[in-house]
Enzyme design. Sequence first.
Site, PDB file in Angstrom:
ATOM      1  N   ASP A   1     -13.255  23.305  -4.437  1.00 54.86           N
ATOM      2  CA  ASP A   1     -12.240  22.966  -3.513  1.00 54.86           C
ATOM      3  C   ASP A   1     -12.483  22.787  -1.991  1.00 54.86           C
ATOM      4  O   ASP A   1     -13.212  23.760  -1.391  1.00 54.86           O
ATOM      5  CB  ASP A   1     -11.095  24.293  -3.520  1.00 54.86           C
ATOM      6  CG  ASP A   1      -9.825  23.810  -2.855  1.00 54.86           C
ATOM      7  OD1 ASP A   1      -9.772  22.835  -2.143  1.00 54.86           O
ATOM      8  OD2 ASP A   1      -8.941  24.906  -2.530  1.00 54.86           O
TER       9      ASP A   1
ATOM     10  N   MET B   1      -0.617  29.530   2.164  1.00 55.56           N
ATOM     11  CA  MET B   1      -1.092  30.209   3.362  1.00 55.56           C
ATOM     12  C   MET B   1      -0.010  30.881   4.267  1.00 55.56           C
ATOM     13  O   MET B   1       1.058  30.614   4.256  1.00 55.56           O
ATOM     14  CB  MET B   1      -1.862  29.076   4.127  1.00 55.56           C
ATOM     15  CG  MET B   1      -2.777  28.078   3.313  1.00 55.56           C
ATOM     16  SD  MET B   1      -3.442  26.931   4.348  1.00 55.56           S
ATOM     17  CE  MET B   1      -4.267  25.909   3.255  1.00 55.56           C
TER      18      MET B   1
ATOM     19  N   HIS C   1      -2.590  21.412  -7.843  1.00 57.24           N
ATOM     20  CA  HIS C   1      -3.031  22.650  -7.003  1.00 57.24           C
ATOM     21  C   HIS C   1      -2.167  23.026  -5.585  1.00 57.24           C
ATOM     22  O   HIS C   1      -1.865  21.957  -4.845  1.00 57.24           O
ATOM     23  CB  HIS C   1      -4.492  22.133  -6.326  1.00 57.24           C
ATOM     24  CG  HIS C   1      -5.160  23.336  -5.541  1.00 57.24           C
ATOM     25  ND1 HIS C   1      -5.855  24.199  -6.539  1.00 57.24           N
ATOM     26  CD2 HIS C   1      -5.547  23.612  -4.325  1.00 57.24           C
ATOM     27  CE1 HIS C   1      -6.368  25.158  -5.445  1.00 57.24           C
ATOM     28  NE2 HIS C   1      -6.422  24.579  -4.155  1.00 57.24           N
TER      29      HIS C   1
ATOM     30  N   ASP D   1      -1.562  25.092  -2.343  1.00 57.93           N
ATOM     31  CA  ASP D   1      -2.257  25.853  -1.396  1.00 57.93           C
ATOM     32  C   ASP D   1      -1.170  26.920  -0.742  1.00 57.93           C
ATOM     33  O   ASP D   1      -0.455  26.131   0.159  1.00 57.93           O
ATOM     34  CB  ASP D   1      -3.041  25.255  -0.394  1.00 57.93           C
ATOM     35  CG  ASP D   1      -4.195  24.657  -1.262  1.00 57.93           C
ATOM     36  OD1 ASP D   1      -4.936  25.270  -1.499  1.00 57.93           O
ATOM     37  OD2 ASP D   1      -4.178  23.237  -1.040  1.00 57.93           O
TER      38      ASP D   1
ATOM     39  N   HIS E   1      -3.190  28.532  -5.593  1.00 54.99           N
ATOM     40  CA  HIS E   1      -4.335  29.117  -4.639  1.00 54.99           C
ATOM     41  C   HIS E   1      -3.785  30.044  -3.692  1.00 54.99           C
ATOM     42  O   HIS E   1      -3.122  29.490  -2.669  1.00 54.99           O
ATOM     43  CB  HIS E   1      -5.210  28.186  -4.177  1.00 54.99           C
ATOM     44  CG  HIS E   1      -6.258  28.416  -3.192  1.00 54.99           C
ATOM     45  ND1 HIS E   1      -7.220  27.649  -2.441  1.00 54.99           N
ATOM     46  CD2 HIS E   1      -6.733  29.519  -2.784  1.00 54.99           C
ATOM     47  CE1 HIS E   1      -8.065  28.102  -1.861  1.00 54.99           C
ATOM     48  NE2 HIS E   1      -7.878  29.297  -1.971  1.00 54.99           N
TER      49      HIS E   1
ATOM     50  N   MET F   1      -3.795  32.249  -0.468  1.00 54.47           N
ATOM     51  CA  MET F   1      -4.544  32.600   0.837  1.00 54.47           C
ATOM     52  C   MET F   1      -3.679  33.456   1.620  1.00 54.47           C
ATOM     53  O   MET F   1      -3.372  33.002   2.739  1.00 54.47           O
ATOM     54  CB  MET F   1      -5.164  31.378   1.327  1.00 54.47           C
ATOM     55  CG  MET F   1      -6.240  30.535   0.882  1.00 54.47           C
ATOM     56  SD  MET F   1      -6.433  28.847   1.202  1.00 54.47           S
ATOM     57  CE  MET F   1      -5.048  27.983   0.159  1.00 54.47           C
TER      58      MET F   1
ATOM     59  N   MET G   1     -14.850  27.635  -2.772  1.00 59.65           N
ATOM     60  CA  MET G   1     -14.463  27.039  -1.620  1.00 59.65           C
ATOM     61  C   MET G   1     -15.814  26.327  -1.041  1.00 59.65           C
ATOM     62  O   MET G   1     -16.812  26.810  -0.615  1.00 59.65           O
ATOM     63  CB  MET G   1     -14.079  27.769  -0.512  1.00 59.65           C
ATOM     64  CG  MET G   1     -12.774  28.463  -0.953  1.00 59.65           C
ATOM     65  SD  MET G   1     -11.432  27.628  -1.100  1.00 59.65           S
ATOM     66  CE  MET G   1     -10.984  26.516   0.118  1.00 59.65           C
TER      67      MET G   1
ATOM     68  N   SER H   1      -4.342  18.383  -4.472  1.00 60.11           N
ATOM     69  CA  SER H   1      -3.790  19.598  -3.441  1.00 60.11           C
ATOM     70  C   SER H   1      -2.682  18.935  -2.943  1.00 60.11           C
ATOM     71  O   SER H   1      -2.966  18.030  -1.967  1.00 60.11           O
ATOM     72  CB  SER H   1      -5.005  19.762  -2.411  1.00 60.11           C
ATOM     73  OG  SER H   1      -4.225  20.738  -1.378  1.00 60.11           O
TER      74      SER H   1
HETATM   75  C1  DX5 Z   1      -7.809  24.416   1.909  1.00 55.77           C
HETATM   76  C2  DX5 Z   1      -7.278  24.149   0.499  1.00 55.77           C
HETATM   77  C3  DX5 Z   1      -7.724  22.935   0.024  1.00 55.77           C
HETATM   78  C4  DX5 Z   1      -7.460  21.725   0.600  1.00 55.77           C
HETATM   79  C5  DX5 Z   1      -8.399  20.571   0.233  1.00 55.77           C
HETATM   80  O1  DX5 Z   1      -7.791  25.655   2.369  1.00 55.77           O
HETATM   81  O2  DX5 Z   1      -7.484  25.365  -0.216  1.00 55.77           O
HETATM   82  O3  DX5 Z   1      -7.249  22.727  -1.538  1.00 55.77           O
HETATM   83  O4  DX5 Z   1      -6.265  21.132   0.411  1.00 55.77           O
HETATM   84  O5  DX5 Z   1      -8.087  19.509   1.008  1.00 55.77           O
HETATM   85  P1  DX5 Z   1      -9.307  18.284   0.901  1.00 55.77           P
HETATM   86  O6  DX5 Z   1      -9.530  17.810  -0.327  1.00 55.77           O
HETATM   87  O7  DX5 Z   1      -8.647  17.397   1.754  1.00 55.77           O
HETATM   88  O8  DX5 Z   1     -10.645  18.829   1.725  1.00 55.77           O
HETATM   89 ZN    ZN Z   2      -6.819  25.147  -2.265  1.00 59.83          ZN
END
Ligand code: DX5
Ligand code: ZN
Length: 219
Positions: free
Chosen positions: A176, A40, A36, A38, A69, A71, A140, A11
Amino acid sequence: MTARTPIIAPSILASDFAKLGEECRAVAAAGADWLHIDVMDGHFVPNITIGPDVVKALKPHVSIPFDVHLMIAPVDPYLEAFAAAGADLISVHPESGPHLNRTLKRIRELGCKAGVVFNPSTSPSVIEWMMDEVDLILVMSINPGFGGQTFMRSQLAKIARLREMIGDRDIHLEVDGGVTVETAPLCVAAGATALVAGTAVFKGGPAAYAANIAALKGG
Ligand code: DX5
Ligand code: ZN
């Protein structure tokens, strides 16, 4: 029987955002299978990260698939932009749009693999009538929004349940949140085929990425 080696999807949330292209090239060279990303919006989750223009800028840097991903809510109006930016897999939360089936169909129409993300509170039954519409199921093991959180072991039973529901279908089962060398084997044993890892990949800087990824794959 030894478990299958999982796909590792670093990520980039845990990378150095000031050197994003370089960081992506470094993890790809270190053995990452997917990237990956993310996304947001500060509304669906309490954090803001990156949009399609950044995804597009990163695309020429690496050839591994982009695991995007989302969000964000609403999500439907942005699918086309992320597909055009170079997303290979696009995953959405059922809570982010009114009609999950329509959203998944649209993702496939755009030429991408379609994924559904399960928050810790989301039941596997959400997907019961859509098993043929998904290419990826993302569980998750934290509440979405931030990296560096602690893995929720309560989600292992959900991973196992989803593995049963998948049966022999060609669907990736990805986990994740809080994935580390300690929790990765638990996920794989429960049936995961792909692992997202932010902190566990990017800790120690570029010199450590290859060892970090190899350790998550099982050494
Ligand atoms: C959080 C993300 C994850 C996050 C995971 O909402 O979807 O992908 O980056 O980070 P770690 O591996 O540090 O928990
Ligand atoms: Zn993620």
